[in-house]
Design an enzyme around this catalytic site. Structure first.
Site, mmCIF file in Angstrom:
data_model
loop_
_atom_site.group_PDB
_atom_site.id
_atom_site.type_symbol
_atom_site.label_atom_id
_atom_site.label_comp_id
_atom_site.label_asym_id
_atom_site.label_seq_id
_atom_site.Cartn_x
_atom_site.Cartn_y
_atom_site.Cartn_z
ATOM 1 N N TYR A 51 32.453 52.293 23.890
ATOM 2 C CA TYR A 51 32.656 51.303 24.944
ATOM 3 C C TYR A 51 31.941 50.019 24.519
ATOM 4 C CZ TYR A 51 34.288 54.878 28.289
ATOM 5 O OH TYR A 51 34.986 55.867 28.928
ATOM 6 N N GLY A 202 45.711 50.514 37.241
ATOM 7 C CA GLY A 202 46.956 50.704 36.516
ATOM 8 C C GLY A 202 48.165 51.107 37.321
#
Length: 267
Positions: A51, A202
């Site tokens: 990340y 999403g």
């Protein structure tokens, strides 16, 4: 917030996912988000060494914000995917590569042992050998507990035959369920935590989500999180954000009580 067991520790069911904290070039914003999360009762952070945005690594931000870590804080990370200066993004296929990823997480977080490590897999192949390598690192004391990510039910069964599994982390949302309900039930029967990622991102909110949000004076994201927590007691949500305001909104979803009619409308 109510709680669930994550192996040998108990955590609040609404945690925090660190993937998005690297996006803001202002490190102080990420530091503020992480510290505020812990102030508000978050005791389960999800992260990974991969990340990162440029020079900003989620693990290093967590260390800067929270070390020395407060008692009771559980940090879950994942291995399998990784980054290398020469190869770029890659998936670990050898014991040496997995060890290197574990050691990177240890170094970035500044700890001697990782609380929970999820093996994230890609493709349809067996995970037994790779999970066995992580089990060996657990025996060495580099890892305390193990989980799996991005897996099918047969993968979970395969992993359990190798070593204890404390969590399963898969993509799951109110409008994106696939075959996950069967995995959630399987995990609940065995006291394994199910940790969905992507539950608030999403997708276009359905009329049911927006209508219920208006009725509760809440945002659609809050309703998505509330549904996730209502759906099964073994679910640990890990919504991520890069701002304190959205963090506080997300955590407030733990106080939303959906009615039977709400739940029926959401399926």
């Amino acid at each position: 917030m109510n709680t669930w067991r994550l192996g040998d520790v108990t955590v609040n069911r609404l945690g925090f996912g660190a993937m998005r904290i690297t996006a803001n070039p202002d490190r102080s914003v990420a530091i503020a988000v992480l510290r505020r999360a812990v102030e508000l009762g978050v005791d389960h952070l999800d992260t990974a060494a991969f990340y990162a945005s440029g020079p900003r690594y989620a693990n290093e931000l967590i260390r800067e914000a929270l070390a020395p870590y407060p008692e009771g804080l559980t940090i879950t990370t994942k291995v399998g995917p990784g980054t290398d200066p020469e190869r770029g993004f890659y998936n670990a296929t050898t014991a040496g590569e997995l060890r290197a990823q574990v050691e990177t997480n240890l170094r970035q977080l500044g700890v001697d042992s990782l609380d929970v490590v999820n093996l994230r897999i890609t493709g349809d192949g067996s995970l037994a050998e790779r999970f066995g390598w992580l089990a060996e690192l657990r025996s060495e004391g580099l890892i305390k507990q193990l989980g799996v990510s991005n897996v099918r039910l047969d993968h979970v069964e395969e992993a359990l035959a190798v070593a204890p599994v404390v969590c399963v982390q898969n993509s799951y949302a109110v409008d994106r369920r696939g075959a996950e309900d069967a995995i959630i039930r399987y995990c609940a029967d065995r006291a394994i935590a199910y940790v969905p990622f992507g539950s608030i991102t999403g997708a276009v909110d359905s009329p049911a989500v927006t209508t219920i949000a208006a009725a509760h004076d809440a945002t659609p994201v809050q309703i998505r999180l509330a549904w996730t927590l209502h759906h099964s007691a073994n679910i640990l949500a890990i919504p991520g954000t890069g701002t304190v305001r959205h963090l506080e909104e997300n955590l407030a979803a733990a106080d939303i009580h959906l009615t039977p009619d709400d739940l029926a409308a959401l399926g």
